[in-house]
Write a protein that holds these residues in place. Sequence first.
Motif, mmCIF file in Angstrom:
data_model
loop_
_atom_site.group_PDB
_atom_site.id
_atom_site.type_symbol
_atom_site.label_atom_id
_atom_site.label_comp_id
_atom_site.label_asym_id
_atom_site.label_seq_id
_atom_site.Cartn_x
_atom_site.Cartn_y
_atom_site.Cartn_z
ATOM 1 N N LYS A 94 26.781 37.129 27.003
ATOM 2 C CA LYS A 94 27.782 36.943 28.038
ATOM 3 C C LYS A 94 28.235 38.278 28.607
ATOM 4 O O LYS A 94 28.429 38.434 29.809
ATOM 5 C CB LYS A 94 28.982 36.182 27.465
ATOM 6 N N ARG A 118 25.644 39.459 31.003
ATOM 7 C CA ARG A 118 25.677 38.760 32.298
ATOM 8 C C ARG A 118 26.854 39.240 33.126
ATOM 9 O O ARG A 118 26.764 39.416 34.343
ATOM 10 C CB ARG A 118 25.772 37.246 32.059
ATOM 11 N N ASP A 120 26.020 42.535 34.633
ATOM 12 C CA ASP A 120 25.084 42.397 35.732
ATOM 13 C C ASP A 120 25.789 41.861 36.980
ATOM 14 O O ASP A 120 25.532 42.300 38.119
ATOM 15 C CB ASP A 120 23.950 41.452 35.337
ATOM 16 N N SER A 169 32.454 34.670 33.448
ATOM 17 C CA SER A 169 31.361 34.805 32.472
ATOM 18 C C SER A 169 31.858 34.715 31.034
ATOM 19 O O SER A 169 31.230 34.140 30.153
ATOM 20 C CB SER A 169 30.605 36.117 32.681
#
Length: 330
Positions: free
Chosen positions: A305, A308, A311, A328
């Motif tokens: 997580k 992500r 990102d 997220s």
Amino acid sequence: MNNAQMSARVGLFFLLGLALIWVTFESLNGNVLDSDKSYELTARFASIKELKAGDEVRMAGVGIGMVKETRLNGRFAEALLQVKSEIEVPENSVATIAMAGLLGSNYVSLTLGSDDAPALSAGAVIRSEDTPDLNTVVSQIGEVGRKVEQALSQFTGAMGAGDSNEGLMGKINAMVDDNRSKLDTITSNLEIVTTRLRDGEGTLGKLLSDDTGYTELIAAIEEIRGAAEEAKTFMASAQGLVADVKSGQGTLGQLIYDGKAGEDIRLTAQNLRELSAKLNNGEGTLGRLINDDSLFIEAQNAVKKVNRAVDGMADQGPITAVGVAANSLF
């Protein structure tokens, strides 16, 4: 020859006869002691040998009396000694029959005894010892000679006599004849070895003739001696260390001989056993981390997580990135 000469000769012979009679009488009575000036002692022997009445009695070589009589008394031969009254014979004196010489007569010899011993009384029996006489000594010498002769005969027989092959010498001669070639070979080899040693060939020859080898050998001995001294020092240090440990000095000594330190080590070991048992049973946070796979999976999901979110923040603005990160994570 006239009558005067004849009378003179007869008178001279008469005077010589009287003198001879007087000398004989004095000789026969020289060893006689008056009973009122002497006392008697008895000495008993297994054999009185050639002792006879009239022989001397001496103490420490000095004449003190005479043998009055010799007689048999049962299983003993007795000599009746007549001793001068002014001479005291101690009780621990010992009487023996001695010889005045190889061809001389026998006499009774008395030892001096001790000063503190009481004197023997008249008629007492003095201690005596039997000594070998000349005949016994000659007989013993003859017996020894016969034994020596027998031993020599046996030795001669064992060694072998003449040209006989029997006996030790014969066997040695036969062995030498049978091994003459081997003996010659051994002799030749010994000559070769001694020649090489003399010329300094080989290790032993160099040691014998080369001073360098001797010097190196002495140096090696000195090194061995030094190593022995170091070993002795090491052993002394080791003994001191052992003594310190035995006395409880130092960490090792306290661990071995200090009861409190031993108890602490025991408690520590017990705590380690309990901790390892809890970890094996999954108790506590660390135990759960080690034994529970779900915590590991959750940790992996959290990491994913976070990746992500990172990102997403890279593609959005700051405010949007915060929202993306919140979505997220939550």
